[in-house]
Design a protein around this motif. Structure first.
Motif, PDB file in Angstrom:
ATOM      1  N   SER A  69      -0.144  -0.742   5.955  1.00  0.00           N
ATOM      2  CA  SER A  69       0.918  -0.563   5.259  1.00  0.00           C
ATOM      3  C   SER A  69       2.079  -0.514   6.037  1.00  0.00           C
ATOM      4  CB  SER A  69       0.467   1.295   6.085  1.00  0.00           C
ATOM      5  OG  SER A  69      -0.515   1.609   6.008  1.00  0.00           O
TER       6      SER A  69
ATOM      7  N   LYS B 130       1.064  -1.244   0.024  1.00  0.00           N
ATOM      8  CA  LYS B 130       0.296   0.007   0.027  1.00  0.00           C
ATOM      9  C   LYS B 130       0.871   1.210  -0.140  1.00  0.00           C
ATOM     10  CE  LYS B 130      -4.006   0.414   1.978  1.00  0.00           C
ATOM     11  NZ  LYS B 130      -5.032  -0.358   2.884  1.00  0.00           N
ATOM     12  N   HIS B 131       0.571   2.533  -0.703  1.00  0.00           N
ATOM     13  CA  HIS B 131       0.969   3.365  -1.089  1.00  0.00           C
ATOM     14  C   HIS B 131       0.564   4.330   0.134  1.00  0.00           C
ATOM     15  CE1 HIS B 131       3.831   2.062  -4.652  1.00  0.00           C
ATOM     16  NE2 HIS B 131       3.675   1.507  -4.199  1.00  0.00           N
ATOM     17  N   ALA B 132       1.719   5.383  -0.071  1.00  0.00           N
ATOM     18  CA  ALA B 132       0.826   6.921   0.516  1.00  0.00           C
ATOM     19  C   ALA B 132      -0.524   6.890   0.136  1.00  0.00           C
ATOM     20  CB  ALA B 132       1.507   7.564   0.390  1.00  0.00           C
TER      21      ALA B 132
ATOM     22  N   TRP C 281       7.168   0.694  -1.839  1.00  0.00           N
ATOM     23  CA  TRP C 281       6.219   1.168  -0.615  1.00  0.00           C
ATOM     24  C   TRP C 281       6.101   2.471  -2.126  1.00  0.00           C
ATOM     25  CZ3 TRP C 281      10.142   0.863   3.874  1.00  0.00           C
ATOM     26  CH2 TRP C 281      10.183  -0.363   4.963  1.00  0.00           C
TER      27      TRP C 281
END
Length: 332
Positions: free
Chosen positions: A108, A56-58, A318
């Protein structure tokens, strides 16, 4: 925190091969499958699997890392085990459907969603010891996992084993459960007798791999690792690390590495060694046990090059660095 790989999403994607064609059943309950007691896999080990991750990216988007390579390797494993041919488009859809159903549950960073495609022979036929199964199941399990190093990175101790192999030489590049089973006895013995974390299998003095990961020797600006052949697993994390090392200007030597050379290089102060794999990415090796003697690798701690390479790979996974190699597949 639950042990790595022990928590599962409640559904999985599943397809069945029967009467010479695949039927996709999409998402089904992941708490059980039905097998005849005479299923080919239970008697003749017609099984292979893969391990890959979604991140999961930001911005909340979810991306699968190097899915195409894992699919290609599963096709190869299935072919070498004489399992029904895996349709690449079908398996890609199964992985995307499974991950897409649980994007909200993808942890995350440094957590991730571990993805486990599995292919098993299901034909009920105990007379087929020398014949392939004509029926199979293909399914994709999901397991949300946390930081593999939640307790801190601990350099590993490896026992060098020159008299045995991880598996039969012609089975090495197949990701099959039988290979892991054959390595388990030597690993347990190494833990009990030498307090080793893993066994580095070096049949005839040829440095190959450990029971569950590829081995990399880092000598200053050079990475040395065994060149690809059928005797050991062609790790996708290994390939990713070597690619990033070349990007950073390092010399990558894929060639034969003897135990004698390994021990000689390990004694140098700037030498590092590491194990590469999907779960831990790159884990430092602090010491080797050979002929009942302990050899410290470099400083005995995780070195700066190992750390730099692991961070470089994590940054892409990431979403913190540009994916220049096209390794990520966006799901949502």
């Amino acid at each position: 925190m639950a042990a790595f790989g022990t928590v599962f999403m409640p559904q999985m994607s599943l397809a069945e091969f029967k009467d010479a064609h695949w039927t996709y059943h999409n998402m089904v309950s992941s708490d059980r499958i039905e097998l005849h007691p005479g299923a080919h896999v239970l008697h003749y080990s017609s099984t292979c699997f893969e391990g890959l991750k979604a991140f999961k990216h930001a911005d909340g988007s979810v991306h699968i890392f190097r899915m195409d390579q894992n699919i290609a390797r599963m096709q190869q494993s299935s072919r070498l085990l004489a399992l029904p041919e895996v349709d690449s488009a079908l398996l890609e859809q199964m992985i995307i459907d499974a991950v897409g159903s649980f994007t909200e549950q993808v942890p995350s960073p440094p957590g991730s969603m571990y993805i486990r495609p599995t292919h098993i022979g299901t034909e009920p036929a105990i007379g087929k010891a020398a014949s392939p199964t004509q029926q199979s199941l293909l399914y994709v399990l999901l397991s949300p996992v946390g930081d593999y190093f939640s307790g801190g990175i601990k350099p590993l101790k490896l026992l060098i084993e020159e008299n045995g192999s991880r598996c039969a030489a012609h089975m090495g590049m197949i990701k099959s459960g039988g290979n892991y089973a054959s390595a388990l006895g030597p690993i347990l013995a190494a833990r009990q007798q030498h307090k080793a974390d893993q066994v580095l299998f070096c049949p005839g003095g040829d440095v190959q791999e450990t029971g569950a990961a590829n081995f990399l020797l880092i000598d200053d600006n050079q990475i040395i690792t065994k060149d690809l052949d059928s005797s050991f697993l062609h790790g996708i994390t290994r390939d990713s690390i070597l690619t990033l090392a070349r990007d950073l200007g390092m010399t990558v030597s894929e060639r034969a590495l003897s135990v004698d050379e390994l021990i000689e290089r390990a004694a140098k102060p700037n030498t590092e060694a590491a194990l590469s794999g999907t779960a831990a990415v790159l884990t430092p090796v602090g010491s080797l046990i050979h002929n009942n003697k302990t050899i410290t690798v470099g400083s005995g701690e995780g070195g700066p090059v190992t750390e730099k390479l692991r961070k470089a790979l994590n940054a892409i996974q990431w979403g913190e660095a540009e994916d220049t190699h096209g390794w990520l597949t966006r799901v949502n």
